[in-house]
Write an enzyme that holds these catalytic residues in place. Sequence first.
Site, short mmCIF file in Angstrom:
data_model
loop_
_atom_site.label_atom_id
_atom_site.label_comp_id
_atom_site.label_asym_id
_atom_site.label_seq_id
_atom_site.Cartn_x
_atom_site.Cartn_y
_atom_site.Cartn_z
N GLU A 32 -3.24 -4.75 -2.87
CA GLU A 32 -3.83 -5.68 -3.82
C GLU A 32 -3.91 -5.06 -5.21
O GLU A 32 -3.57 -5.69 -6.22
CB GLU A 32 -5.25 -6.09 -3.38
CG GLU A 32 -5.29 -6.80 -2.04
CD GLU A 32 -5.57 -5.85 -0.87
OE1 GLU A 32 -4.85 -4.84 -0.72
OE2 GLU A 32 -6.50 -6.14 -0.10
N GLU A 64 0.24 5.28 0.82
CA GLU A 64 -0.68 6.31 1.29
C GLU A 64 -0.28 7.68 0.77
O GLU A 64 0.88 7.94 0.45
CB GLU A 64 -0.67 6.36 2.82
CG GLU A 64 -1.29 5.15 3.46
CD GLU A 64 -1.32 5.23 4.98
OE1 GLU A 64 -1.94 4.35 5.57
OE2 GLU A 64 -0.72 6.15 5.57
N ASN A 109 0.83 -1.20 0.00
CA ASN A 109 0.00 0.00 0.00
C ASN A 109 0.87 1.25 0.00
O ASN A 109 1.98 1.26 0.54
CB ASN A 109 -0.99 0.00 1.18
CG ASN A 109 -0.34 -0.08 2.54
OD1 ASN A 109 0.58 -0.86 2.77
ND2 ASN A 109 -0.85 0.71 3.47
#
Length: 139
Positions: free
Chosen positions: A62, A51, A49
């Site tokens: 994903e 951010e 991930n």
Amino acid sequence: MKVSEATEPIASLIAQATAVRERAHAPFSKFKVGAALETRDGRVYVGCNVENSSYGLSICAERVALFKAISEGEREFTRIAVIADTPAGSPVRPCGACRQVISDLMGSHGEVVMTNLHGDLETALVSELLPAPFDRSYL
């Protein structure tokens, strides 16, 4: 089920997701996630991930793995593993946006492997995580 009981292909996928999780850019939530996507011919694409301070522009592990694979010309996927530091007994699950993208790109029979740093493991078909998806039949 525990990760220690997983078959070798699944354990390998989890190991790769665990390794890439360390590269996550999560300065705000501190919630690092890793994903490893397996293609039909056995190739693996990983993602973490990333951010952003506006949150809405952040992207999940994903989708990073799926989009990397697509950008490399892959189109057929068998399973995706995802890992995060969730409470014991609660393997991480893909968010709603990821479930939709996974459904679109993997199809309903793809396998989703969900785990956490405590070694908890759960698997499900995409169709079990998103039983009534919006798909190309609506377009």
